[in-house]
Design a protein around this motif. Structure first.
Motif, PDB file in Angstrom:
ATOM      1  N   MET A   1      14.672  49.473  29.546  1.00  0.00           N
ATOM      2  CA  MET A   1      14.555  49.020  28.161  1.00  0.00           C
ATOM      3  C   MET A   1      14.663  50.226  27.239  1.00  0.00           C
ATOM      4  SD  MET A   1      10.491  48.119  27.742  1.00  0.00           S
ATOM      5  CE  MET A   1       9.203  49.247  28.321  1.00  0.00           C
ATOM      6  N   SER A   2      15.402  50.064  26.153  1.00  0.00           N
ATOM      7  CA  SER A   2      15.514  51.079  25.110  1.00  0.00           C
ATOM      8  C   SER A   2      14.411  50.818  24.092  1.00  0.00           C
ATOM      9  CB  SER A   2      16.889  51.005  24.440  1.00  0.00           C
ATOM     10  OG  SER A   2      16.921  51.768  23.249  1.00  0.00           O
ATOM     11  N   VAL A   3      13.419  51.718  24.035  1.00  0.00           N
ATOM     12  CA  VAL A   3      12.258  51.535  23.168  1.00  0.00           C
ATOM     13  C   VAL A   3      12.532  52.189  21.815  1.00  0.00           C
ATOM     14  CG1 VAL A   3       9.790  51.961  22.883  1.00  0.00           C
ATOM     15  CG2 VAL A   3      10.717  51.494  25.163  1.00  0.00           C
ATOM     16  N   ARG A   4      12.406  51.396  20.770  1.00  0.00           N
ATOM     17  CA  ARG A   4      12.617  51.921  19.413  1.00  0.00           C
ATOM     18  C   ARG A   4      11.358  52.591  18.884  1.00  0.00           C
ATOM     19  NH1 ARG A   4      14.440  47.690  17.625  1.00  0.00           N
ATOM     20  NH2 ARG A   4      12.650  46.723  16.623  1.00  0.00           N
ATOM     21  N   HIS A   5      10.178  51.962  19.163  1.00  0.00           N
ATOM     22  CA  HIS A   5       8.932  52.488  18.604  1.00  0.00           C
ATOM     23  C   HIS A   5       7.763  52.008  19.448  1.00  0.00           C
ATOM     24  CE1 HIS A   5       5.791  53.540  15.747  1.00  0.00           C
ATOM     25  NE2 HIS A   5       5.370  52.291  15.756  1.00  0.00           N
ATOM     26  N   TRP A   6       6.837  52.939  19.787  1.00  0.00           N
ATOM     27  CA  TRP A   6       5.575  52.566  20.423  1.00  0.00           C
ATOM     28  C   TRP A   6       4.596  52.168  19.328  1.00  0.00           C
ATOM     29  CZ3 TRP A   6       6.155  51.636  25.224  1.00  0.00           C
ATOM     30  CH2 TRP A   6       6.869  52.479  26.080  1.00  0.00           C
ATOM     31  N   GLY A   7       4.061  50.969  19.413  1.00  0.00           N
ATOM     32  CA  GLY A   7       3.051  50.520  18.466  1.00  0.00           C
ATOM     33  C   GLY A   7       1.660  50.715  19.025  1.00  0.00           C
ATOM     34  N   PRO A   8       0.700  49.892  18.610  1.00  0.00           N
ATOM     35  CA  PRO A   8      -0.643  49.947  19.194  1.00  0.00           C
ATOM     36  C   PRO A   8      -0.561  49.655  20.694  1.00  0.00           C
ATOM     37  CG  PRO A   8      -0.618  48.608  17.198  1.00  0.00           C
ATOM     38  CD  PRO A   8       0.805  48.893  17.549  1.00  0.00           C
ATOM     39  N   PRO A   9      -1.604  50.035  21.457  1.00  0.00           N
ATOM     40  CA  PRO A   9      -1.571  49.793  22.903  1.00  0.00           C
ATOM     41  C   PRO A   9      -1.193  48.349  23.229  1.00  0.00           C
ATOM     42  CG  PRO A   9      -3.461  51.133  22.361  1.00  0.00           C
ATOM     43  CD  PRO A   9      -2.849  50.739  21.053  1.00  0.00           C
ATOM     44  N   GLY A  10      -0.212  48.209  24.115  1.00  0.00           N
ATOM     45  CA  GLY A  10       0.247  46.886  24.515  1.00  0.00           C
ATOM     46  C   GLY A  10       1.349  46.322  23.651  1.00  0.00           C
ATOM     47  N   GLN A  11       1.754  47.037  22.595  1.00  0.00           N
ATOM     48  CA  GLN A  11       2.807  46.551  21.696  1.00  0.00           C
ATOM     49  C   GLN A  11       3.866  47.627  21.527  1.00  0.00           C
ATOM     50  OE1 GLN A  11       1.249  44.954  17.979  1.00  0.00           O
ATOM     51  NE2 GLN A  11      -0.751  44.622  18.942  1.00  0.00           N
ATOM     52  N   TRP A  12       5.126  47.235  21.613  1.00  0.00           N
ATOM     53  CA  TRP A  12       6.217  48.146  21.306  1.00  0.00           C
ATOM     54  C   TRP A  12       7.465  47.339  20.969  1.00  0.00           C
ATOM     55  CZ3 TRP A  12       3.869  48.058  26.170  1.00  0.00           C
ATOM     56  CH2 TRP A  12       4.608  47.465  27.210  1.00  0.00           C
ATOM     57  N   ASP A  13       8.396  48.002  20.298  1.00  0.00           N
ATOM     58  CA  ASP A  13       9.644  47.377  19.871  1.00  0.00           C
ATOM     59  C   ASP A  13      10.793  47.937  20.698  1.00  0.00           C
ATOM     60  OD1 ASP A  13       8.222  46.118  17.753  1.00  0.00           O
ATOM     61  OD2 ASP A  13       8.421  47.948  16.558  1.00  0.00           O
ATOM     62  N   THR A  14      11.695  47.070  21.116  1.00  0.00           N
ATOM     63  CA  THR A  14      12.866  47.505  21.877  1.00  0.00           C
ATOM     64  C   THR A  14      14.146  47.194  21.123  1.00  0.00           C
ATOM     65  OG1 THR A  14      12.903  45.410  23.099  1.00  0.00           O
ATOM     66  CG2 THR A  14      11.712  47.254  24.106  1.00  0.00           C
ATOM     67  N   ASN A  15      15.147  48.013  21.381  1.00  0.00           N
ATOM     68  CA  ASN A  15      16.490  47.759  20.858  1.00  0.00           C
ATOM     69  C   ASN A  15      17.238  46.779  21.750  1.00  0.00           C
ATOM     70  OD1 ASN A  15      16.428  49.806  18.697  1.00  0.00           O
ATOM     71  ND2 ASN A  15      16.360  51.261  20.395  1.00  0.00           N
ATOM     72  N   HIS A  16      17.139  47.017  23.038  1.00  0.00           N
ATOM     73  CA  HIS A  16      17.835  46.182  24.007  1.00  0.00           C
ATOM     74  C   HIS A  16      17.313  46.504  25.398  1.00  0.00           C
ATOM     75  CE1 HIS A  16      20.247  49.928  23.976  1.00  0.00           C
ATOM     76  NE2 HIS A  16      20.338  49.714  25.284  1.00  0.00           N
ATOM     77  N   ALA A  17      17.668  45.673  26.351  1.00  0.00           N
ATOM     78  CA  ALA A  17      17.461  45.935  27.769  1.00  0.00           C
ATOM     79  C   ALA A  17      18.802  45.895  28.468  1.00  0.00           C
ATOM     80  CB  ALA A  17      16.509  44.897  28.375  1.00  0.00           C
ATOM     81  N   GLY A  18      18.879  46.576  29.612  1.00  0.00           N
ATOM     82  CA  GLY A  18      20.138  46.591  30.339  1.00  0.00           C
ATOM     83  C   GLY A  18      19.932  46.910  31.794  1.00  0.00           C
ATOM     84  N   ILE A  19      21.035  46.949  32.534  1.00  0.00           N
ATOM     85  CA  ILE A  19      21.009  47.319  33.948  1.00  0.00           C
ATOM     86  C   ILE A  19      22.040  48.427  34.164  1.00  0.00           C
ATOM     87  CG2 ILE A  19      21.409  46.580  36.323  1.00  0.00           C
ATOM     88  CD1 ILE A  19      20.411  43.825  35.573  1.00  0.00           C
ATOM     89  N   ALA A  20      21.563  49.581  34.615  1.00  0.00           N
ATOM     90  CA  ALA A  20      22.428  50.705  34.975  1.00  0.00           C
ATOM     91  C   ALA A  20      22.703  50.662  36.470  1.00  0.00           C
ATOM     92  CB  ALA A  20      21.756  52.024  34.598  1.00  0.00           C
ATOM     93  N   PHE A  21      23.707  51.430  36.912  1.00  0.00           N
ATOM     94  CA  PHE A  21      24.011  51.439  38.340  1.00  0.00           C
ATOM     95  C   PHE A  21      24.329  52.850  38.813  1.00  0.00           C
ATOM     96  CE2 PHE A  21      28.077  50.797  36.246  1.00  0.00           C
ATOM     97  CZ  PHE A  21      28.974  51.552  36.984  1.00  0.00           C
TER      98      PHE A  21
END
Length: 511
Positions: free
Chosen positions: A166-186
C-alpha cells in the motif's frame, strides 16, 4: 515526536534511564490502537525475537535491521520462507517506536528454518551492499504525498514472487492512515528486485476502497485476495484470480455474498465484519479449515472457516494489548500448518517483531494456553509487584524500554539473601508441563534460579544459572504429580555483592 540518546545503569532498586532529547523521528508509524487496552487473557507464548537487538539472527549486525515491524511470511516454492518487514531503521535507532536514520520502507529476509520451537532464524536478505538489507520498492517519503510504501502480503506462483503493498499518503492517529493506492509487485529473482509496473492496482481517491491492505492465499488453482480499507476500522472483503493471472486486474472476481463477479471491487460484500486490521489468512492442513488472524480493536484474534468465503467462526483472542502493549500484526508462518501455529507479532515500544505460538485443536479452537497470568508484567501499574505476582525480598517492576518485550519487566535486586518474583498457577494433576522465562542478570550474578515449587514450600524442579548478559530463555520441564497448583519463580541468592535479575515473558504450558 522527539527522541534522543538513551543509556541505563544500575541505581537504587532498579535501573535508571537517562534521556537526552534531540533529533526528530521521520514519521509516526503504525502503533497499536490508542486508548483501547484489552483485558482478555493471552494464550500465545513468546518463542523468540525475530528482529532487532537480541534477535536470534542478529539482524542489526548482519543486515542493519535494528528496528522494524510486520514480518509478512510466505513460502517461495523453493524451500525458503520469505519475510517482508515494514518501515526499517538502522544503527542510530533508539526506542520507543519508529525513528532514526537509514530508513527503508520495507526489507526482505529469507529463512530455511523448519524447527520453530526454539525460534526462527534467517539465512539471508535482499541486499544492496554487503551487510545491508535494501529497500524493495522506493517511496517518496514526503508526508501528504507518499510518506512510505508498506508490504501487506506475499505469495509465490511458480518461480515468481508477488508482494502486495500500500502507498501511504499520511499516517494519522494510531490505527488511522490514508493511502493513495494498493498494488501487487513481482520479482523473478527470489525477492532481490521488484517491479510494480504492469501489476494490478486499486486506487483509493475517496478513501473507501476495500482492498487497500491484503492477505494472499494460493489454493486449488486460484490466488485468493482478502482485503480491508486503509486503517484498522474496516471490514474484510474477498476476491480471487486464476493463479496464472495474478498481475491482470481484469481477471479478478469479487465475492458478492452469493457469487464471484467482475469489477468494480466495491461490489464485494464483507465476509468478516469491521473492525479488522493487518490480515493474515492461510489454509491449515491439521484442522482442514481456513484460518484468519487480524487486529480487532486492541487484540489479535483468530477465526476459522470451512471455505474461503466462510462462514467464519467467532473471534478468539490470541494476544491482548494488556499483555503486549502496542501490539499489531499477527502474521502466520506458512510452514506451521499443524497444531502448533506460529505468528509474527509486532510491538510499538521495542518496534520489533517476535515469534509467538498458539496450539490448535482439531476444530481450530485455541487449546493448551499459557497458564501464567500477566506473563510479561505489562498489567502492573506500580513499581512494586501486585497480584498475580508476588515478591520475596526486594523486587520491583521496571517501567522503561529495556524489557525483552513491551514496556515492562520484573526485577529482583539486593546485596545479600534470597530474592524472587513468584506466582501461583493452577495445573492439572499427573501432567507434564514446561515452564519458560526470559532472564538476564548483572555481570556478578553467580547463583540464579528459575523453577517451580510447592506453593510457599520446597522446589519441585529448578534450573540454576550464573551471569546472563543478554535476554536468554530458560526452561524447566516437570510432572505435576498429585498437585493442582504450583508456584513459578525466578530469583537470585545475592551473596556476591550488589546483584540483580530481570525477568520477562513467562509461560507454562502442557508439554
Amino acid at each position: 515526536m522527539r527522541l534522543g540518546s538513551r543509556a541505563w545503569a544500575p541505581v537504587g532498586s532498579a535501573l535508571l534511564l537517562l534521556v537526552a532529547l534531540g533529533g526528530t523521528a521521520p514519521l509516526p508509524a503504525q502503533a497499536g490502537t490508542a486508548g483501547t487496552a484489552g483485558t482478555a487473557r493471552s494464550p500465545a507464548v513468546v518463542v523468540g525475537k525475530l528482529t532487532g537487538p537480541g534477535s536470534l539472527s542478529d539482524t542489526p549486525g548482519r543486515w542493519q535491521v535494528k528496528a522494524t515491524d510486520l514480518g509478512i511470511m510466505w513460502d517461495n516454492g523453493r524451500g525458503e520462507v520469505l519475510a517482508a518487514f515494514g518501515d526499517t531503521f538502522g544503527a542510530d535507532w533508539e526506542p520507543p517506536g519508529a525513528n532514526g536514520g537509514d530508513w527503508r520502507s520495507q526489507v526482505l529476509l529469507r529463512s530455511t528454518d523448519r524447527d520453530l520451537s526454539d525460534g526462527m532464524t534467517f539465512s539471508g536478505a535482499a541486499t544492496d551492499r554487503q551487510g545491508h538489507a535494501k529497500e524493495l520498492i522506493p517511496s517518496k517519503k514526503v508526508d501528504g504525498d507518499e510518506i512510505t510504501v508498506i508490504p501487506t502480503a506475499g505469495v509465490s506462483v511458480g518461480s515468481r514472487q508477488h508482494l502486495a503493498y500500500m502507498s501511504v499518503r499520511h499516517w494519522g492517529p494510531p490505527g488511522q492512515w490514508d493511502t493513495n493506492h494498493a498494488g501487487i509487485a513481482f520479482s523473478d529473482d527470489n525477492g532481490q528486485t521488484w517491479t510494480t509496473e504492469g501489476g494490478p492496482r486499486w486506487d483509493n481517491p475517496g478513501g473507501t476502497d476495500p482492498f487497500q491492505m491484503a492477505a494472499l492465499v494460493r489454493r486449488d488453482g486460484f490466488v485468493y485476495l482478502y482485503g480491508t480499507p486503509n486503517g484498522r476500522a474496516g471490514a474484510v472483503h474477498l476476491a480471487r484470480v486464476p493463479e496464472d493471472q495474478v498481475l491482470s486486474k481484469d481477471a479478478y472476481r469479487y465475492w458478492t455474498g452469493t457469487a464471484w463477479q467482475s469489477g468494480p471491487d466495491t461490489a464485494a460484500a464483507p465476509v468478516v465484519p469491521a473492525p479488522a486490521g493487518e490480515l493474515s489468512v492461510s489454509y491449515n492442513d491439521f484442522t482442514g479449515r481456513w484460518l484468519m488472524t487480524y487486529l480487532q480493536g486492541s487484540d489479535i484474534v483468530l477465526r476459522s472457516a470451512p471455505d474461503p468465503t466462510g462462514p467464519w467462526s467467532a473471534p478468539a483472542v490470541v494476544a491482548s494489548s494488556a499483555d503486549y502493549p502496542g501490539l499489531y500484526g499477527g502474521f502466520m508462518h506458512p510452514w506451521s500448518s499443524g497444531p502448533d501455529l506460529y505468528l509474527a507479532l509486532s510491538q510499538w515500544t521495542p518496534y520489533n517483531v517476535y515469534l509467538t505460538r498458539i496450539t490448535l485443536s482439531p476444530d481450530a479452537g485455541i487449546t493448551n494456553p499459557n497458564l501464567v497470568r500477566d506473563p510479561g508484567f505489562e498489567r502492573q501499574s506500580a513499581g512494586s509487584p501486585a497480584a498475580p505476582w508476588a515478591c520475596h525480598g526486594n523486587c520491583g517492576i521496571d517501567q522503561a524500554t529495556w524489557g525483552f518485550t513491551g514496556d515492562r519487566n520484573g526485577f529482583a535486586r539486593h546485596n545479600s539473601g534470597w530474592h524472587d518474583l513468584h506466582q501461583v498457577v493452577e495445573v492439572e494433576p499427573d501432567t507434564t508441563y514446561t515452564l519458560a522465562g526470559w532472564l538476564r542478570t548483572s555481570p556478578n550474578n553467580d547463583n540464579g534460579f528459575l523453577g517451580v515449587r510447592v506453593p510457599g514450600g520446597s522446589p519441585v524442579k529448578e534450573v540454576n544459572f550464573r551471569a546472563v548478559s543478554a535476554w536468554t530463555p530458560f526452561t524447566v520441564t516437570f510432572d505435576s504429580g498429585s498437585r493442582t497448583s504450583v508456584e513459578v519463580f525466578a530469583g537470585i541468592w545475592t551473596d556476591n555483592g550488589d546483584m540483580w535479575l530481570q525477568a520477562d515473558e513467562f509461560s507454562l504450558v502442557a508439554s
